[in-house]
Design a protein around this motif. Structure first.
Motif, PDB file in Angstrom:
ATOM      1  N   ARG A 100       0.830  -1.224   0.000  1.00  0.00           N
ATOM      2  CA  ARG A 100       0.000   0.000   0.000  1.00  0.00           C
ATOM      3  C   ARG A 100       0.852   1.258   0.000  1.00  0.00           C
ATOM      4  O   ARG A 100       0.492   2.255  -0.614  1.00  0.00           O
ATOM      5  CB  ARG A 100      -0.941  -0.019   1.205  1.00  0.00           C
ATOM      6  CG  ARG A 100      -2.084  -1.006   1.005  1.00  0.00           C
ATOM      7  CD  ARG A 100      -3.079  -0.956   2.132  1.00  0.00           C
ATOM      8  NE  ARG A 100      -4.242  -1.795   1.810  1.00  0.00           N
ATOM      9  CZ  ARG A 100      -5.108  -2.233   2.710  1.00  0.00           C
ATOM     10  NH1 ARG A 100      -4.965  -1.907   3.996  1.00  0.00           N
ATOM     11  NH2 ARG A 100      -6.133  -2.978   2.337  1.00  0.00           N
ATOM     12  N   LYS A 101       1.984   1.199   0.683  1.00  0.00           N
ATOM     13  CA  LYS A 101       2.881   2.373   0.701  1.00  0.00           C
ATOM     14  C   LYS A 101       3.371   2.678  -0.718  1.00  0.00           C
ATOM     15  O   LYS A 101       3.341   3.831  -1.161  1.00  0.00           O
ATOM     16  CB  LYS A 101       4.080   2.087   1.628  1.00  0.00           C
ATOM     17  CG  LYS A 101       5.113   3.203   1.690  1.00  0.00           C
ATOM     18  CD  LYS A 101       6.168   2.903   2.758  1.00  0.00           C
ATOM     19  CE  LYS A 101       7.153   4.047   2.960  1.00  0.00           C
ATOM     20  NZ  LYS A 101       8.212   4.131   1.954  1.00  0.00           N
ATOM     21  N   ALA A 102       3.797   1.615  -1.443  1.00  0.00           N
ATOM     22  CA  ALA A 102       4.286   1.815  -2.816  1.00  0.00           C
ATOM     23  C   ALA A 102       3.186   2.397  -3.702  1.00  0.00           C
ATOM     24  O   ALA A 102       3.443   3.273  -4.533  1.00  0.00           O
ATOM     25  CB  ALA A 102       4.791   0.492  -3.385  1.00  0.00           C
ATOM     26  N   ILE A 103       1.951   1.923  -3.495  1.00  0.00           N
ATOM     27  CA  ILE A 103       0.834   2.413  -4.309  1.00  0.00           C
ATOM     28  C   ILE A 103       0.530   3.879  -3.962  1.00  0.00           C
ATOM     29  O   ILE A 103       0.350   4.711  -4.849  1.00  0.00           O
ATOM     30  CB  ILE A 103      -0.418   1.519  -4.118  1.00  0.00           C
ATOM     31  CG1 ILE A 103      -0.129   0.097  -4.625  1.00  0.00           C
ATOM     32  CG2 ILE A 103      -1.625   2.120  -4.836  1.00  0.00           C
ATOM     33  CD1 ILE A 103      -1.189  -0.931  -4.246  1.00  0.00           C
ATOM     34  N   ARG A 104       0.524   4.181  -2.673  1.00  0.00           N
ATOM     35  CA  ARG A 104       0.296   5.583  -2.250  1.00  0.00           C
ATOM     36  C   ARG A 104       1.360   6.503  -2.828  1.00  0.00           C
ATOM     37  O   ARG A 104       1.099   7.653  -3.144  1.00  0.00           O
ATOM     38  CB  ARG A 104       0.342   5.682  -0.718  1.00  0.00           C
ATOM     39  CG  ARG A 104      -0.960   5.382  -0.014  1.00  0.00           C
ATOM     40  CD  ARG A 104      -0.946   5.944   1.407  1.00  0.00           C
ATOM     41  NE  ARG A 104       0.233   5.569   2.173  1.00  0.00           N
ATOM     42  CZ  ARG A 104       0.367   4.439   2.868  1.00  0.00           C
ATOM     43  NH1 ARG A 104      -0.621   3.560   2.886  1.00  0.00           N
ATOM     44  NH2 ARG A 104       1.472   4.181   3.540  1.00  0.00           N
TER      45      ARG A 104
END
Lengths: 108, 382
Positions: free
Chosen positions: A22-26
């Motif tokens: 999720r961090k990479a997507i954010r």
């Protein structure tokens, strides 16, 4: 990062958590390849068989798009991990010339 | 997307990302980077990402030494929150022919003169550095502890994130379709997402450098060639340095992750844009590497892929301006070693664009050298 995100492993080969995905997507990743390059999800021995749909689902949800619109990464050979010792005994004609691990490879 | 900019960088590989970052760092206000796919999707993300000072020509040694100076502080400079995985565990360059061995010894003399601390090793000494190595047939090796490798995805992304923090704009999935000039000056970069008015266009398009140069009517003496590569499952520590041999055509490194990344050149590879893969590559690679490092026999290959070298007639890059096209700059034709040069190339190209004093002389790497017949010579290329 929420605690449950940190506890959920999405890519079992590379131990990548939902929180890391999720961090990479954010941070701007919109394709499976980008998430893979940032987190290693899908780079392990199973080549993303388990996690690629889960990652695609996370990207789709974040972008509000159907999963079918999320750009997939390419499947790359040899699909199933193969020992270098076995690869080196293949003959130039493509035949396995008495591989010591033949039984293991064919499952016989 | 911005419709005007002080400069547009074409290409989101490590070279374009480094140039874009350095332009903002050195004071430019509006810089836009356009990438037709995503970051590091061309040659950068497919490469072995080695970094070495052990070259044969003075020019290459100087420029790579300057690049490693930057690499050593890059993680800190770019304030990147992932690990760029830059490690300096050396390169062991192994000679398997007498000619190669003589060349290596000559190279080390040049390297010493320029302050590179490479050492000459007997096969026994090489085995002390890499105990897993089978040194049968080896004449000798050279070793330089300051050489190393990094993660190409994260190095590129680190540059792009720092570039964005400084106010730069990254446009992925944005393909440049044309470059406009007026009276010999760059005026506009056209993309499939809209046009950007700009006085500066930087061609850092890697394998697509020639088609981009053609947009300003320039013909570059480049060709592309597939190079195959594989990665294994992660295993326990096998060896520290990058193993390399020109006569065998191989390189192999163990990443901090534990996996081994390795490639082998194919003298019969046709020119072109093919990025497919073959089982013959797996076979040749495994043959040679299992002989060199027998412990690899039990290590599994997880994935294979390929990338493109963009090769010039003298295997050196083409850097800088082109007479008659004001505002056009290029950093192209790295011939298989663009990754290691990216930090210094980004710095020096941005200095050139901003009219600053150059931190290293690159005048002999201009496009004009091919017409002058002043080709660079480098004896140590895979």
């Amino acid at each position: 990062m929420a605690k449950e995100e940190h506890d959920i492993i999405v890519c079992r080969c590379e131990d990548v958590t939902l929180g890391e995905i999720r961090k990479a997507i954010r941070e701007g990743a919109t394709t499976l390849d980008e998430v893979k390059r940032i987190t290693r999800a899908g780079m392990g021995p199973c080549q993303g068989r388990t996690c690629r749909l889960l990652v695609a689902g996370e990207i789709a949800r974040y972008l509000g798009k159907p999963v079918s619109e999320i750009l997939q990464s390419r499947y790359r050979p040899p699909v199933k991990p193969v020992k270098m010792g076995d690869l080196s005994v293949i003959s130039e004609e493509g035949e396995n010339s008495g591989c010591k691990c033949r039984e293991e490879v064919t499952g016989q | 997307m911005k419709t005007s900019a002080d400069a547009v960088v074409i290409g989101g590989g490590v070279t374009g990302s480094s140039i874009a970052y350095n332009l903002m760092k050195h004071g430019m206000k509006h810089v836009v980077l356009c990438e037709k796919d995503t970051f590091a999707s061309g040659s950068t993300g497919r490469c072995g990402a080695g970094v070495r000072e052990q070259w044969g020509s003075e020019g290459n040694i100087r420029i790579c030494k300057a690049s490693i100076d930057i690499f050593e502080k890059l993680q800190e400079e770019l304030k990147y929150d992932y690990d760029m995985e830059f490690v300096q565990k050396g390169y062991l360059m192994m000679a398997y022919t007498e000619k190669e061995w003589e060349q290596f010894k000559e190279n080390v003399e040049v390297q010493h003169r320029l302050g590179v601390n490479a050492v000459i090793c007997t096969p026994g000494e090489a085995k002390q550095i890499v105990p897993a190595l089978n040194t049968e047939g080896m004449y000798g090796a050279t070793y330089n502890s300051r050489d190393g490798h990094a993660n190409p995805f994260h190095t590129t992304r680190a540059y792009l994130k720092a570039f964005e923090r400084l106010g730069g704009q990254v446009n992925c999935f944005t393909e440049v379709t044309g470059i406009e000039e007026s009276s010999g000056r760059i005026t506009k970069v056209k993309t499939d997402k809209g046009d950007i008015s700009t006085p500066v266009a930087v061609n850092a398009a890697g394998p697509w450098a020639a088609p981009v140069a053609a947009m300003v009517g320039l013909e570059l003496p480049l060709y592309t060639e597939r190079h195959q590569i594989l990665v294994t499952e992660p295993v326990g520590h096998l060896f520290d340095p990058m193993l390399m041999s020109f006569s065998l055509g191989i390189y192999c490194q163990q990443t901090p992750h534990g996996s081994l990344v390795m490639g082998i050149g194919d003298p019969n590879e046709p020119k072109g844009y093919d990025t497919g893969h073959s089982w013959q590559f797996l076979k040749r690679m495994s043959d040679i590497m299992c002989r060199l490092v027998p412990a690899l026999e039990g290590v599994r290959v997880v994935r294979q892929w390929s990338g493109l070298y963009t090769i010039t007639p003298d295997a050196h890059p083409i850097l800088g301006t082109v007479p008659g096209i004001d505002g056009y700059y290029q950093a192209v034709g790295f011939s298989g070693h663009g990754f290691m040069l990216a930090p210094i190339v980004g710095q020096v190209i941005s200095e050139m664009i901003l009219g600053k004093e150059l931190s290293i002389d690159i005048s002999d790497l201009d496009l004009g050298r091919f017409e002058r017949g002043d080709l660079r010579v480098e004896p140590s290329v895979v």
